[in-house]
Structure formats: structure tokens, C-alpha cells
Design an enzyme around this catalytic site. Structure first.
Site, PDB file in Angstrom:
ATOM      1  N   ASN A   1      83.609 -61.737 -20.720  1.00 34.12           N
ATOM      2  CA  ASN A   1      84.934 -61.113 -20.744  1.00 34.12           C
ATOM      3  C   ASN A   1      84.806 -59.651 -20.369  1.00 34.12           C
ATOM      4  OD1 ASN A   1      87.830 -61.548 -21.486  1.00 34.12           O
ATOM      5  ND2 ASN A   1      87.397 -59.770 -22.789  1.00 34.12           N
ATOM      6  N   GLU A   2      85.544 -59.253 -19.371  1.00 37.73           N
ATOM      7  CA  GLU A   2      85.600 -57.845 -18.985  1.00 37.73           C
ATOM      8  C   GLU A   2      84.228 -57.174 -19.036  1.00 37.73           C
ATOM      9  OE1 GLU A   2      88.738 -55.925 -21.233  1.00 37.73           O
ATOM     10  OE2 GLU A   2      90.220 -56.671 -19.805  1.00 37.73           O
TER      11      GLU A   2
ATOM     12  N   GLU B   1      95.036 -61.910 -17.684  1.00 36.90           N
ATOM     13  CA  GLU B   1      95.695 -61.410 -18.898  1.00 36.90           C
ATOM     14  C   GLU B   1      96.827 -60.474 -18.516  1.00 36.90           C
ATOM     15  OE1 GLU B   1      93.101 -59.350 -21.598  1.00 36.90           O
ATOM     16  OE2 GLU B   1      91.486 -60.796 -21.331  1.00 36.90           O
TER      17      GLU B   1
ATOM     18  N   GLU C   1      93.390 -56.603 -33.368  1.00 39.67           N
ATOM     19  CA  GLU C   1      94.474 -56.908 -32.426  1.00 39.67           C
ATOM     20  C   GLU C   1      95.668 -57.603 -33.072  1.00 39.67           C
ATOM     21  OE1 GLU C   1      92.080 -58.630 -29.192  1.00 39.67           O
ATOM     22  OE2 GLU C   1      92.375 -56.711 -28.149  1.00 39.67           O
ATOM     23  N   LYS C   2      95.828 -57.400 -34.384  1.00 40.26           N
ATOM     24  CA  LYS C   2      96.908 -58.128 -35.064  1.00 40.26           C
ATOM     25  C   LYS C   2      98.289 -57.683 -34.602  1.00 40.26           C
ATOM     26  CE  LYS C   2      96.499 -55.316 -39.300  1.00 40.26           C
ATOM     27  NZ  LYS C   2      95.327 -54.528 -38.830  1.00 40.26           N
ATOM     28  N   PHE C   3      98.390 -56.489 -34.025  1.00 36.20           N
ATOM     29  CA  PHE C   3      99.712 -56.035 -33.548  1.00 36.20           C
ATOM     30  C   PHE C   3      99.827 -56.048 -32.032  1.00 36.20           C
ATOM     31  CE2 PHE C   3      99.437 -53.702 -37.721  1.00 36.20           C
ATOM     32  CZ  PHE C   3     100.245 -54.612 -38.385  1.00 36.20           C
ATOM     33  N   HIS C   4      98.863 -56.692 -31.363  1.00 41.68           N
ATOM     34  CA  HIS C   4      98.983 -56.805 -29.902  1.00 41.68           C
ATOM     35  C   HIS C   4     100.008 -57.894 -29.577  1.00 41.68           C
ATOM     36  CE1 HIS C   4      97.990 -57.385 -25.686  1.00 41.68           C
ATOM     37  NE2 HIS C   4      97.193 -56.328 -25.731  1.00 41.68           N
TER      38      HIS C   4
ATOM     39  N   TRP D   1      97.105 -50.812 -27.960  1.00 38.16           N
ATOM     40  CA  TRP D   1      96.116 -49.751 -27.741  1.00 38.16           C
ATOM     41  C   TRP D   1      96.648 -48.602 -26.895  1.00 38.16           C
ATOM     42  CZ3 TRP D   1      95.460 -49.527 -22.535  1.00 38.16           C
ATOM     43  CH2 TRP D   1      95.625 -50.701 -21.795  1.00 38.16           C
TER      44      TRP D   1
ATOM     45  N   ARG E   1      82.392 -55.570 -29.617  1.00 35.37           N
ATOM     46  CA  ARG E   1      82.219 -56.592 -28.571  1.00 35.37           C
ATOM     47  C   ARG E   1      81.906 -55.918 -27.238  1.00 35.37           C
ATOM     48  NH1 ARG E   1      88.326 -58.083 -26.458  1.00 35.37           N
ATOM     49  NH2 ARG E   1      89.004 -55.923 -26.353  1.00 35.37           N
TER      50      ARG E   1
HETATM   51  C1  GLA Z   1      91.393 -56.909 -22.829  1.00 31.89           C
HETATM   52  C2  GLA Z   1      90.570 -58.036 -23.443  1.00 31.89           C
HETATM   53  C3  GLA Z   1      91.343 -58.873 -24.402  1.00 31.89           C
HETATM   54  C4  GLA Z   1      92.251 -58.048 -25.271  1.00 31.89           C
HETATM   55  C5  GLA Z   1      93.142 -57.198 -24.407  1.00 31.89           C
HETATM   56  C6  GLA Z   1      94.134 -56.361 -25.175  1.00 31.89           C
HETATM   57  O1  GLA Z   1      92.016 -57.239 -21.677  1.00 31.89           O
HETATM   58  O2  GLA Z   1      89.990 -58.856 -22.468  1.00 31.89           O
HETATM   59  O3  GLA Z   1      90.424 -59.601 -25.181  1.00 31.89           O
HETATM   60  O4  GLA Z   1      91.491 -57.233 -26.097  1.00 31.89           O
HETATM   61  O5  GLA Z   1      92.333 -56.312 -23.660  1.00 31.89           O
HETATM   62  O6  GLA Z   1      95.015 -55.686 -24.322  1.00 31.89           O
END
Ligand code: GLA
Length: 731
Positions: free
Chosen positions: A161-162, A356, A404-407, A364, A123
Site C-alpha cells: 500500500n502506497e 482510493e 482513522e475513525k473519523f475518516h 488528515w 505502517r
Molecule cells: C491513504 C492510505 C489509506 C488511508 C487513506 C486516508 O491513501 O492508503 O489506507 O489511510 O490514505 O486518506
């Protein structure tokens, strides 16, 4: 200070005058299990959510086949949000492309600096210069805008996003050259001179010879590298404008934001100010671990063993009587505060969104340490204290599979609300509701720290004076900022293009590259009574990275009243000692330790406040002060050990008449933030220690706890990682 009569506006929309609470919500991952979505809405109510960020990575669910759109599921989510009294922060889905787009149109994939084409996948990697990418973005964004215009849930657009990264495809090379032609008004000779291309026979004979920097190509022409970085910001902002076109046309009253990534090096975030209505960022601090302090670790860098220790060790406004306090989180909080202040300053002080944060841990970081009980509320209230009007998370519900299953998430794999994390989130939701009157209030900054992305790029691109990572521009700026934060003095973080009026004190550490007009504005600021602080490695190059001839610090030489003859870089661990002149203006005695970067300076009208005591700089000025008009400008000729820098700022703050957010001595590890509106001052008292603390409030004043309405004159007891939000009527 702000004018008490001014009209304080809520951040988003006339419909909203409260703080908002919510999360990134990805129902598109659960469409095959409708009962999960039913459960989500039950749980959102329990967690006191009021806003959800939706559709961020949903392009494949919205347009699974090129030209075939499926909005029914999103209609359902939008309707349910509205029915539940919640808002949508609705995303344009360019953060991740559907496979058909990346596969059928390989040009939408990025070309890396080494000229390899990325494969479809992951992404945040679209080619922002690709015409097909732009066309497909326009189609999906138009559909979204038309579909949800007037929908009661639609509050704000979350653009992509970002944003980040860069593209080196032919599309971008052509756009870069066009951008350069405009910048240099079609004059290739002017570009060659500005970039000093006569060096190593790098002269361009044709615009088409200009290529973006590459690891296996051109990277020695610093003017090129700098302009490329400017172009990457330009092209990203241009893509964002492109994304926004249909949104502005169809939903002109709906504001837009895009979420920043902290101090991300690749984009100049200040350049997004004109394009977006509300600033937002994603915050993932490593709580409960020691803050990284390059150059400040004992025995490694500047340890401060000089005679300066006589000026106070803690270096902040806190109580030095608690030397055993665990200050790791307090130190970390200072670094996070810098980003809050930076993001707020991008939109000139308007409240921002914490888009966020994790309710527990990331997946991560090298070590995924969880927030200990209390830290979730404390870190969220810190954001509010610095001007955030929303607190949101990544993510609402944990994915079942993939990256991201463990975030951390509000809803864990167990699926119910009976978890510690959910409980803390819900408690915070209640607290935010009960302090909602602070929405729209402002942070009354008295000082500004200059952090300039272009200067950062120039410093990082330069060869020398040290190439071991310890030139450390960002870290140096934060170190200076931290001294004000520890004194609880509200501060903006601005770049060299922004106005200086209204501040009492402006710090511009390591202003190596001077943007046009900055030195003139500093002069005017000082003449009008402001105090300015500059350091070594300032006023060296102009905006195309050409060195100023005739003496450093170039255009700042007059206002600082010094000439910097040469700069020395010291090996790690090697230091020099300095001592204050007798009866100096700051009233400091003893001395201080410096290292890493040391200037040999001569005064040209400035007063010497301290001198080097050893080395080849012995007896030369180490700290100077120059009066001009009603103000003064300070020059720190070398990098101070941090506790010595603290002593300097403590003395300067009192000389400049800066007022801390709350009078009186605070326990070590306690910070106080301040916001204000026409009626009240709001104090956010934050305990960053794993111990209970007692804070004594200034006597003879009426304080009220905002959440309970109880009067709280006298003392405040804060538990481990506790907070209190206290109100005082104005005047
Ligand atoms: C970023 C992204 C999110 C997610 C978070 C995880 O901020 O915008 O989609 O991946 O990282 O910390």
C-alpha cells in the site's frame, strides 16, 4: 489520435468489460461482530459495489503468531464476494507489519536518514532491504497466492500500500554501494568524476566510504543525492518485484497494481511501469477551498500588471462573460486532472484504477471540509473522463477506533444506508453501471507535458538560483499543463525517457537536467513537424548533475536557436514587463508580465517574438521561436504571469491545430473530457461551479446521453456540480 480499428481492451481481465465501483474493505477489524459483516454485504449490494480491496492491513489477522496462519475468515470474505458477483482486489499485507515481526526482528524496522532506528508501530515503514523482511513477505505472499489461485473473486493483486519513504540501515547501504558499482561499472574514479567530488575534498578512496545522504553527514555532493534518490526508487521497485515473485509463479494470469500517492516526491513512478500491469492512485483533493498557487497570489509574486492584459483575461476556452463564477473547484480540478493524466501515462494510456478517494472528507487535512452534494459524482466522473475504469474509496466502513475513525467512509458509525453520503455513493454506483460501455476506451492525447522526477530531484537539490521554494518545478509544470486543460485539450504527462512521436505539441517546462537522448529526441520530434516549448532554467546539467559547459541550454541550444547567458532571480513581487514584436508569428499584441526567474538570452537563429522592456534585460528576447525541419521550438525566457501564459497557449494551440474536446464556447468553470473507442466518442461535460449552467452543443451533430439513451442535441442543462456523459458515433 488512436486508430479506430484498434482493439480496445478492458483493463483487468477478459472477465471484466464494465466500470467497477468499490472500496478498501477491512473486515479483519470486525471479525468479532459477524453481524456487521453480514450487513456489509447487504449494503454493498445497495451501493452497487463490484470490487473490494481486501487484506491491505491484515497481516496480523492472517498470521497472528509467526508461522501460524488463519485464512478461514478471508476464505469466507472471498467466497461471499464471489457469491455476490463481486471481485476482490486482494492485497499483499506488507503495508503494515504484525507486532511479532517488528518486535522479534528489529531489522525489519527502518533506519531514518539521521540513523535512528524506528520503533515497532504505525505502517508503511518496513525495511525493504532487510533479508528477514523479504523472507517473511515471501512466505505470506506465497500462502495467499496458493490459497486463492483460481478463486472466482480474485481479479487483481494490490501490492502492499502506497510504497514510500526510505531506509538507511546497513542493509540498504550495502545495496546502495552494489547498485553504484553496477551503475559506474566498478570504476570508482568514474563515480568521483561524475559526482565532482574534488569539491570540498569529498573524493572517495574506497566504495565502503560511500554513505547515504544524511542531515548530519554528506549532502553537498549533488550527484550522490541524486543517485541515492534513484536507488530508493530502484530498491522499492525491487521489493515490489520480490513481493510479486510467488504471485507471478502461482497466479500468472492475475494482473498486479500498486497504488500511487499523487505526485509523491520520493519515488519516480514512471519506473513502476514495467513491473505492474495496471496503474492506480489515491486521490484526496481539497475541494471547495482555493487551489494553492505559489507565486500567483495577488500582490505576492507575478501579478500580471503589465501591458499583456490585452490578450484576454480568462486564458481558457470558457466564457469570459461570467466573471463572478466561483472557480475554486475548477482550478482545483485542473490540478487533479494533472495527476489523472500522469497516472494514465505511466501505463502508456491504458485505463487506470482510482484506487482510493473519500466519499466525504479526510481526517488528515488541516480542515476536513466535506464534499458538497454533487461533488462526489463530479470528481469521480472526472477520473473516468481522464481514463479511470474503476472508482473506489477509502474506506467502506469507518473504524470504531484508532487513527482513522473519523475518516470519511461509505458506511458511517450509524451503520445504515440512510445517510447523505451513502445515497450519493449509491447514486454514483448506478450511474457507473449505466455508462459502463466507456470501459476500455482511451483518451486521445494530442499533446504531452514533460514531468520528470529525476529533473525534479535535481532542481530541488540544487543551491540557487533561488532557495525560497519558488523555483517550484512541479507547480510550474502544472501551471503549463493547466493552460491546455482549460482549453479542453487532452494531454499526456510523460517523462524525458518516453516517446514523443504522435504528439502535435510537447511542453518541457524547466528541463534543468537533461537525461541522455532527450535533446536528440526533441530535435527529431521538431524536425518531423512537432512543436516544442521550453522555458528558462533548461539544459543546465547532465544526468549526474554536472553543468553543461560551452553555453546553456546545453544540448537543447541547437533546436531552440538561442544561448542563455545568465539567469536572474527576482524578489517576490518584483516584475518585468515585456512586449510582443509587431506582426509577430503568434498574432498577439500588447505585452506580458514576468518575474521570479528571468533569462538574458541571445538568439542563434531563433526569431524574437517578444522582448523585455525594462531592467538590465531591456530589448533582449523574452520569447523566441526557432524553426527546424517541419516544426518549431519555442523558448519562454522568463516566468509569465498565469493569465499571460494562458494567452500564449491559446495562440499556440490554434497555430498548432490542436482541437478542443468539444467545439464552441463553454460557460466559465465547465470542463469537457474525451474518451474514444472504435465506435464512439464519449464527452464528459463537468460543471465545477456551485451554479446551474447551460452548455450549448455544436449544431448538426447527433449526441446521446449515455446513461439514459436520450438524444440531447441543442443544449445541456447541468445543475450545481453536475455532469453529463454524452456519446457521438464515430465518423
Ligand atoms: C491513504 C492510505 C489509506 C488511508 C487513506 C486516508 O491513501 O492508503 O489506507 O489511510 O490514505 O486518506
Amino acid at each position: 489520435m488512436l486508430d479506430p480499428a484498434m482493439n480496445y481492451n478492458p483493463i483487468f481481465h477478459p472477465r471484466v468489460n464494465t466500470l467497477l465501483h468499490g472500496a478498501d474493505y477491512n473486515p479483519d477489524q470486525w471479525l468479532h461482530v459477524p453481524e456487521v459483516i453480514d450487513e456489509d454485504f447487504r449494503l454493498m449490494k445497495l451501493a452497487k459495489c463490484s470490487i473490494m480491496n481486501i487484506g491491505i492491513f491484515a497481516w496480523a489477522a492472517l498470521e497472528p503468531v509467526e508461522g501460524e496462519f488463519h485464512f478461514e475468515w478471508l476464505d469466507g470474505i472471498m467466497d461471499r464476494l464471489a457469491e455476490s458477483g463481486m471481485y476482490a482486489c486482494l492485497a499483499t499485507p506488507t503495508g503494515a507489519r504484525p507486532r511479532w515481526l517488528a518486535t522479534r526482528y528489529p531489522e525489519t524496522n527502518r533506519v531514518r536518514a539521521d540513523r535512528t532506528l524506528e520503533l515497532p508501530g504505525t505502517r508503511h515503514n518496513h525495511n525493504y532491504s532487510s533479508p528477514v523482511m523479504r523472507e517473511k513477505t515471501q512466505i505470506i505472499n506465497t500462502k495467499l497466492a496458493e490459497r486463492y489461485a483460481g478463486h472466482p473473486a480474485l481479479l487483481i493483486w494490490h501490492i502492499s500500500n502506497e510504497y514510500g519513504g526510505e531506509d538507511h540501515s546497513d542493509f540498504s547501504q550495502v545495496a546502495f554501494r552494489e547498485w553504484l558499482r553496477e551503475r559506474y561499472q566498478g570504476d570508482l574514479e568514474a563515480l568521483n568524476r561524475a559526482w565532482w567530488t574534488s569539491f570540498w575534498s569529498r573524493t572517495y578512496q574506497d566504495w565502503d566510504q560511500i554513505l547515504s545522504p544524511a542531515p548530519h553527514g554528506e549532502r553537498a555532493v549533488h550527484g550522490l543525492v541524486l543517485d541515492w534518490k534513484r536507488f530508493v526508487t530502484h530498491q522499492t521497485v525491487d521489493f515490489m518485484r520480490h513481493e510479486m515473485k510467488p504471485l507471478r509463479r502461482v497466479t500468472p494470469d492475475i494482473p498486479v497494481t500498486t497504488n500511487f500517492m499523487e505526485n509523491y516526491p520520493g519515488l519516480d513512478y514512471f519506473r513502476f511501469a514495467d513491473v505492474m500491469d495496471v496503474a492506480s492512485w489515491d486521490s484526496y483533493p481539497r475541494w471547495h477551498t482555493p487551489a494553492e498557487r505559489p507565486g500567483q497570489a495577488p500582490g505576492d509574486g507575478i501579478t500580471g500588471q503589465g501591458p499583456g492584459s490585452g490578450n484576454g483575461a480568462a486564458g481558457d476556452g470558457t466564457d469570459e462573460a461570467s466573471p463572478s463564477a466561483d472557480l475554486r473547484d475548477y482550478e482545483r480540478a485542473a490540478d487533479v486532472a494533472f495527476v489523472h493524466d500522469l497516472v494514465r501515462s505511466v501505463k502508456a494510456g491504458k485505463p487506470f484504477m482510482l484506487m482510493e478517494s473519500t466519499p466525504s472528507m479526510t481526517n488528515w487535512q488541516q480542515v476536513g471540509k466535506r464534499k458538497e452534494p454533487g461533488m462526489h459524482t463530479l470528481s469521480s466522473i472526472q477520473a473516468v473522463a481522464h481514463g479511470a475504469d474503476t472508482i473506489e474509496y477509502f474506506q467502506w466502513r469507518k473504524s470504531r477506533g484508532a487513527w482513522e475513525k473519523f475518516h470519511g467512509a461509505v458506511v458511517d458509525h450509524v451503520g445504515h444506508e440512510h445517510t447523505r453520503v451513502f445515497g450519493e455513493v449509491a447514486d454514483l454506483g448506478s450511474l457507473l453501471e449505466s455508462i459502463s460501455e466507456v470501459a476500455g476506451s482511451r483518451v486521445p492525447a494530442q499533446t504531452a507535458v514533460v514531468f520528470d522526477w529525476e529533473n525534479r530531484w535535481a532542481i530541488e537539490t540544487a543551491q540557487g538560483p533561488r532557495n525560497d521554494g519558488r523555483t517550484a518545478y512541479l507547480e510550474t509544470v502544472i501551471t503549463h499543463y493547466r493552460q491546455l486543460w482549460k482549453l479542453n485539450i487532452p494531454t499526456d504527462v510523460i517523462d524525458q525517457t518516453m516517446p514523443l512521436d504522435g504528439y502535435k505539441l510537447v511542453l518541457a517546462p524547466m528541463a534543468y537536467m537533461l537525461r541522455p537522448g532527450f535533446a536528440e529526441r526533441v530535435e527529431a520530434f521538431v524536425k518531423a513537424g512537432g512543436t516544442f516549448v521550453a522555458t528558462y532554467w533548461s539544459g543546465i546539467v547532465n544526468e549526474t548533475d554536472l553543468c553543461f559547459l560551452g553555453g546553456f541550454p546545453g544540448p537543447l541550444r541547437g533546436v531552440l536557436g538561442i544561448w542563455s547567458e545568465e539567469i536572474d532571480a527576482l524578489p517576490v513581487g518584483e516584475t518585468r514587463s515585456c512586449s510582443f514584436e509587431p506582426d509577430n508569428t503568434l498574432g498577439l499584441d500588447g505585452g506580458f508580465t514576468v518575474g521570479e526567474l528571468c533569462d538574458r538570452v541571445h538568439t542563434e537563429g531563433a526569431e524574437v517574438v517578444a522582448r523585455y522592456r525594462d531592467g538590465m534585460y531591456r530589448d533582449l528576447p523574452a520569447l523566441t521561436r526557432h524553426e527546424s525541419g517541419a516544426g518549431e521550438a519555442w523558448y519562454l525566457a522568463a516566468r509569465h504571469a498565469e493569465h499571460d501564459l494562458a494567452a500564449f497557449y491559446r495562440a499556440l494551440a490554434s497555430r498548432t491545430g490542436l482541437t478542443p474536446n468539444l467545439d464552441g464556447q463553454l460557460p466559465a468553470g465547465v470542463a469537457v473530457g474525451l474518451r474514444e473507442n472504435a465506435s464512439y466518442l464519449y464527452y464528459f461535460v463537468q460543471n465545477y461551479t456551485p451554479d446551474d449552467v447551460t452548455v450549448t452543443l455544436p449544431g448538426g451533430r447527433n449526441f446521446t446521453l449515455v446513461d439514459t439513451g436520450e438524444s440531447c442535441a441543442g443544449t445541456l442543462h447541468l445543475p450545481v456540480y453536475g455532469v453529463a456523459i454524452v456519446r457521438e458515433a464515430r465518423g
